[in-house]
Design an enzyme around this catalytic site. Structure first.
Site, mmCIF file in Angstrom:
data_model
loop_
_atom_site.group_PDB
_atom_site.id
_atom_site.type_symbol
_atom_site.label_atom_id
_atom_site.label_comp_id
_atom_site.label_asym_id
_atom_site.label_seq_id
_atom_site.Cartn_x
_atom_site.Cartn_y
_atom_site.Cartn_z
ATOM 1 N N CYS A 92 -27.199 -27.514 -46.859
ATOM 2 C CA CYS A 92 -26.900 -27.292 -45.442
ATOM 3 C C CYS A 92 -27.010 -28.649 -44.751
ATOM 4 O O CYS A 92 -27.414 -29.629 -45.360
ATOM 5 C CB CYS A 92 -27.926 -26.364 -44.804
ATOM 6 S SG CYS A 92 -28.066 -24.783 -45.634
ATOM 7 N N ARG A 149 -21.267 -30.344 -45.614
ATOM 8 C CA ARG A 149 -22.462 -29.862 -46.321
ATOM 9 C C ARG A 149 -22.560 -28.334 -46.330
ATOM 10 O O ARG A 149 -23.482 -27.770 -46.909
ATOM 11 C CB ARG A 149 -23.723 -30.434 -45.678
ATOM 12 C CG ARG A 149 -23.783 -31.954 -45.705
ATOM 13 C CD ARG A 149 -25.061 -32.444 -45.094
ATOM 14 N NE ARG A 149 -26.219 -32.020 -45.840
ATOM 15 C CZ ARG A 149 -26.721 -32.633 -46.897
ATOM 16 N NH1 ARG A 149 -26.142 -33.735 -47.331
ATOM 17 N NH2 ARG A 149 -27.774 -32.166 -47.519
ATOM 18 N N TRP A 193 -25.001 -23.371 -45.569
ATOM 19 C CA TRP A 193 -24.379 -23.053 -46.848
ATOM 20 C C TRP A 193 -25.348 -22.065 -47.472
ATOM 21 O O TRP A 193 -26.378 -22.435 -48.021
ATOM 22 C CB TRP A 193 -24.259 -24.319 -47.690
ATOM 23 C CG TRP A 193 -23.653 -24.110 -49.028
ATOM 24 C CD1 TRP A 193 -24.298 -23.994 -50.228
ATOM 25 C CD2 TRP A 193 -22.265 -24.024 -49.337
ATOM 26 N NE1 TRP A 193 -23.401 -23.834 -51.237
ATOM 27 C CE2 TRP A 193 -22.153 -23.844 -50.729
ATOM 28 C CE3 TRP A 193 -21.109 -24.068 -48.568
ATOM 29 C CZ2 TRP A 193 -20.920 -23.719 -51.364
ATOM 30 C CZ3 TRP A 193 -19.887 -23.953 -49.210
ATOM 31 C CH2 TRP A 193 -19.797 -23.784 -50.591
ATOM 32 N N ASN A 248 -32.954 -27.258 -44.408
ATOM 33 C CA ASN A 248 -32.039 -27.435 -45.533
ATOM 34 C C ASN A 248 -32.887 -27.474 -46.794
ATOM 35 O O ASN A 248 -33.765 -28.331 -46.907
ATOM 36 C CB ASN A 248 -31.259 -28.751 -45.361
ATOM 37 C CG ASN A 248 -30.538 -29.169 -46.634
ATOM 38 O OD1 ASN A 248 -30.100 -28.331 -47.401
ATOM 39 N ND2 ASN A 248 -30.418 -30.465 -46.845
ATOM 40 N N GLY A 249 -32.661 -26.544 -47.712
ATOM 41 C CA GLY A 249 -33.437 -26.531 -48.952
ATOM 42 C C GLY A 249 -33.743 -25.101 -49.352
ATOM 43 O O GLY A 249 -33.110 -24.158 -48.881
ATOM 44 N N GLU A 277 -13.110 -29.906 -71.413
ATOM 45 C CA GLU A 277 -13.418 -30.286 -70.028
ATOM 46 C C GLU A 277 -13.146 -31.781 -69.800
ATOM 47 O O GLU A 277 -12.605 -32.173 -68.772
ATOM 48 C CB GLU A 277 -14.883 -29.928 -69.713
ATOM 49 C CG GLU A 277 -15.389 -30.323 -68.345
ATOM 50 C CD GLU A 277 -14.628 -29.684 -67.182
ATOM 51 O OE1 GLU A 277 -13.799 -28.800 -67.391
ATOM 52 O OE2 GLU A 277 -14.866 -30.120 -66.042
ATOM 53 N N LYS A 286 -10.493 -33.110 -67.050
ATOM 54 C CA LYS A 286 -10.826 -34.048 -65.962
ATOM 55 C C LYS A 286 -9.845 -35.209 -65.960
ATOM 56 O O LYS A 286 -9.359 -35.605 -64.911
ATOM 57 C CB LYS A 286 -12.256 -34.610 -66.118
ATOM 58 C CG LYS A 286 -13.397 -33.671 -65.813
ATOM 59 C CD LYS A 286 -13.568 -33.318 -64.366
ATOM 60 C CE LYS A 286 -12.800 -32.096 -64.011
ATOM 61 N NZ LYS A 286 -13.465 -30.829 -63.974
ATOM 62 N N GLU A 304 -6.229 -34.043 -64.818
ATOM 63 C CA GLU A 304 -6.011 -33.600 -63.435
ATOM 64 C C GLU A 304 -6.109 -34.733 -62.414
ATOM 65 O O GLU A 304 -5.453 -34.678 -61.392
ATOM 66 C CB GLU A 304 -6.889 -32.406 -63.062
ATOM 67 C CG GLU A 304 -8.345 -32.680 -62.860
ATOM 68 C CD GLU A 304 -9.132 -31.423 -62.460
ATOM 69 O OE1 GLU A 304 -8.603 -30.581 -61.733
ATOM 70 O OE2 GLU A 304 -10.289 -31.313 -62.885
ATOM 71 N N HIS A 309 -5.059 -29.300 -89.191
ATOM 72 C CA HIS A 309 -4.083 -28.198 -89.257
ATOM 73 C C HIS A 309 -2.872 -28.483 -88.362
ATOM 74 O O HIS A 309 -2.168 -27.573 -87.963
ATOM 75 C CB HIS A 309 -4.761 -26.884 -88.873
ATOM 76 C CG HIS A 309 -5.883 -26.537 -89.790
ATOM 77 N ND1 HIS A 309 -5.688 -26.089 -91.078
ATOM 78 C CD2 HIS A 309 -7.229 -26.637 -89.632
ATOM 79 C CE1 HIS A 309 -6.853 -25.899 -91.658
ATOM 80 N NE2 HIS A 309 -7.807 -26.229 -90.800
ATOM 81 N N LYS A 331 -8.193 -26.855 -54.264
ATOM 82 C CA LYS A 331 -9.592 -26.634 -54.659
ATOM 83 C C LYS A 331 -9.813 -25.203 -55.133
ATOM 84 O O LYS A 331 -10.525 -24.961 -56.083
ATOM 85 C CB LYS A 331 -10.517 -26.972 -53.482
ATOM 86 C CG LYS A 331 -12.004 -26.929 -53.830
ATOM 87 C CD LYS A 331 -12.404 -28.036 -54.792
ATOM 88 C CE LYS A 331 -13.830 -27.893 -55.275
ATOM 89 N NZ LYS A 331 -14.059 -28.649 -56.512
HETATM 90 O O1 M6R Z 1 -13.380 -21.815 -57.971
HETATM 91 P P1 M6R Z 1 -13.231 -21.593 -59.428
HETATM 92 O O2 M6R Z 1 -14.408 -22.075 -60.226
HETATM 93 O O3 M6R Z 1 -12.910 -20.165 -59.779
HETATM 94 O O4 M6R Z 1 -11.983 -22.455 -59.855
HETATM 95 C C1 M6R Z 1 -11.464 -22.416 -61.143
HETATM 96 C C2 M6R Z 1 -10.509 -23.553 -61.405
HETATM 97 O O5 M6R Z 1 -9.432 -23.493 -60.526
HETATM 98 C C3 M6R Z 1 -11.196 -24.923 -61.250
HETATM 99 O O6 M6R Z 1 -12.314 -25.013 -62.087
HETATM 100 C C4 M6R Z 1 -10.232 -26.054 -61.594
HETATM 101 O O7 M6R Z 1 -9.923 -26.010 -62.952
HETATM 102 C C5 M6R Z 1 -10.823 -27.402 -61.198
HETATM 103 N N1 M6R Z 1 -9.903 -28.164 -60.423
HETATM 104 C C6 M6R Z 1 -11.221 -28.233 -62.341
HETATM 105 O O8 M6R Z 1 -11.699 -29.482 -61.973
#
Ligand code: M6R
Length: 600
Positions: free
Chosen positions: A2, A27, A74, A100-101, A473, A477, A480, A496, A595
């Site tokens: 927060c 925040r 938050w 906040n906490g 992952e 990263k 993307e 394979h 996002k």
């Molecule tokens: O909000 P969510 O965790 O459900 O989102 C899932 C994916 O859209 C999200 O993890 C996406 O792959 C990210 N941009 C990865 O960095």
């Protein structure tokens, strides 16, 4: 996470606080509020929604005064609604307080206060503090605050005001950020510097365990025994945009470096001497099914291995976009764990609904209280705070940490773990924030390697077992945010097919952590080297063998192999970030992405 603000001076406090809250909205923004002193007691305005909603409330019901505190929330304890919005007060509204906490022992204190006749209005952990102040207040706010703090356990940045002391703000910090701004005859406090940058650039950092008193006479810093501390202020040279990022170039980098604190928050109150305590009752289950999308899916994948290894229970994982099209034969004895940072991903929401329709027990692991998924299913919160960078980093490690706790708890309940094993895992979990911090300190090693490989076009990430999802992952990263082609692969699958791709143009990133699959992974590394690929290895710093394969090493501290994925992903986040930045990409808002993906 927060944001809190405070103002004492000659200006209209509500407008200074509003300005500060707008700058702290990153925040959290599920509810907001403020309280000011005007000589006639405490005047409050608060509501659910963003700061803009609070602004509307203030337009119709202005509150006047020159001393005040504010909060943008938050939610962690209690839904985001008008009542749970801060500031909170005592029985008679003589005090107002923002926080906040997380207060870990609030339930036991609340019980005592209720028995003593105190009246509570909210579901928050915070509300116990103004009630404690009410008990201890004897004409001196900071004294009452210090006595109250002696009773609570947890993390906090707190600011409080009292109707009987209209020209005073008392504040304290333990584990959550707090800074003071010093203007000409006016004083500010905030969770972060940008909140007061339009008014002053002279700031003072508050350290853990300290209490601050703002009055027209100045700023007084005290330790927990009320002994005065001397500290000189410094001048903030950042511009506003830089200040919002805490001095980091991008939100993603800031969020990567927040991970030690985030893990502490995720663990707060959940580790007990003999096990794990979670806020909600998990129904009995015989099989677990995890689901999620993107990075959340990669967390779910590791969760599967953890349930199998720690709880010795059959576990499956499926992409949430595939979940409802399969014939899964779920039953009451299946626990479906839906992982979603935002709690809004359409496919994951649909998976939750399908699981409920089939009669399974459903549990959500999410970061956002009040999100659609959290309203559909009992939820455990990752408490990572708001994540602005589109690439998930801190929310991913918080999902992993929470899934580990969940699997460990299931293991304990099924007696699948010996008490020795349990103790060892608890010990390692207590060390985790520190281990994450040590790993991130090696950013310069990653920088060196990122520079060498930033112009390459093909990356192959390899790992087995718990490190396979980390390979996925790491590749996600990189693609993307830097738009470089990257594949994550189960190392054993290479021969394979994908091995045909390997030549001197490929950069292979292999996860060679000590585990039951270590030697097999090393054999895969040999296969890659034999085909002239460039090689980066992630290994423990105690592993002296790996340097014979390559000079490009990401070395991390040692921990139990089941927990090491949480450390192993960190250099891969940094690698993606540093390459993206070097290429001049839009790190925080990569092309074509959002996002949260609320369409199917
Ligand atoms: O909000 P969510 O965790 O459900 O989102 C899932 C994916 O859209 C999200 O993890 C996406 O792959 C990210 N941009 C990865 O960095």
């Amino acid at each position: 996470m927060c944001g809190i603000v405070g103002y004492l001076g000659e200006k209209e406090a509500s407008s200074v606080l509003l300005e500060g809250l707008k700058r702290l909205e990153y925040r959290g923004y599920d509810s907001a509020g403020m309280a000011v002193l005007n000589g006639n007691g405490v005047a409050k305005a608060k509501c659910a929604g963003k700061i803009a909603a609070l602004e509307t409330v203030l337009l119709s019901q202005p509150i006047h005064g020159h001393t005040g505190i504010g909060h943008t929330r938050w939610a962690t304890h209690g839904r985001p609604n008008d009542e749970n919005a801060h500031p909170h007060s005592d029985c008679k509204n003589r005090f107002a307080l923002v926080h906040n906490g997380i207060i870990e022992n609030y339930l036991e204190i609340k019980e005592k206060l209720l028995k003593a006749g105190h009246h509570f209005r909210t579901e928050t952990d915070t509300e116990i503090i103004p009630h404690l102040i009410e008990i201890y207040y004897n004409g001196n706010l900071e004294e009452a605050l210090i006595r109250s703090l002696h009773e609570i356990r947890g993390s906090y940045a707190i600011a409080a005001i009292a109707e009987d002391e209209p020209q005073k703000i008392a504040a304290a910090r333990m584990g959550s950020p707090l800074v003071i701004g010093i203007g000409k005859g006016e004083y500010f406090l905030a969770s972060d510097i940008p909140a007061f940058l339009p008014f002053t650039r002279d700031a003072l950092i508050v350290e853990d365990g300290e209490v601050i008193v703002l009055t027209p006479e100045g700023v007084k810093l005290l330790d927990s025994h009320q002994k005065k501390i001397e500290r000189t202020s410094f001048r903030v040279l950042w511009d506003t945009a830089m200040a919002e990022k805490g001095g980091y170039k991008h939100f993603m980098l800031k969020e990567i470096h927040e991970q030690p604190d985030v893990i502490s928050e995720t663990l707060a109150g959940r580790l007990k001497p003999n096990g794990i305590s979670l806020e909600i009752e998990i129904p009995k289950f015989e099989r677990v099914f995890l689901t999620g999308a993107g990075t959340a899916y990669h967390a779910a994948m590791i969760g599967k291995y953890w349930f199998e290894n720690l709880a010795k229970i059959p576990a499956e994982v499926e992409l949430s976009s595939e979940f409802r099209y399969r014939n899964l034969h779920l039953s009451k004895k299946t626990l479906v764990v839906a992982v979603s940072q935002s709690g809004e991903t359409a496919d994951t929401l649909a998976a939750v609904r399908e699981a409920k329709k089939q009669g399974a027990s459903v549990l959500a692991v999410t970061n956002v209280m009040g999100s659609s998924i959290s309203r559909e299913a009992p939820s455990l919160y990752t408490r990572a705070g708001i994540e602005i960078g589109v690439a998930a980093t801190k929310t991913y490690v918080s999902q992993l940490t929470l899934l580990f706790l969940l699997a460990l708890k299931a293991g304990l309940e099924r007696e699948a773990l010996s008490s020795e094993e349990m103790k060892m895992f608890l010990k390692e979990l207590y060390r985790l924030p520190e281990l994450v911090s040590l790993t991130l300190k090696k950013e310069s090693d990653v920088k060196h390697i990122a520079k060498l490989f930033a112009s390459r076009k093909d990356f192959l990430y390899l790992g087995r077992h718990v490190y396979y999802p980390i390979a996925l992952e790491g590749a996600l990263k990189l693609k993307e945010i830097s738009y470089i082609h990257a594949e994550g692969y189960a190392a054993g699958e290479m021969k394979h097919g994908p091995i045909a791709l390997i030549d001197e143009n490929v950069v292979a990133v292999a996860l060679t952590l000590k585990s039951p699959v270590y030697e097999k992974t090393i054999s895969n590394v040999e296969e890659v080297l034999a085909r002239d690929a460039s090689l980066i290895l992630v290994a423990e710093e105690t592993n002296k063998q790996v340097s014979k394969y390559t000079n490009h090493l990401f070395l991390i501290p040692e921990t139990h192999w089941l927990l090491s994925p949480i450390l192993a992903v960190l250099p891969l986040q940094l690698l993606a970030y540093l390459i993206s930045d070097k290429k001049g990409c839009d790190v925080d808002q990569p092309r074509n992405l959002a996002k949260s993906v609320t369409v199917e």
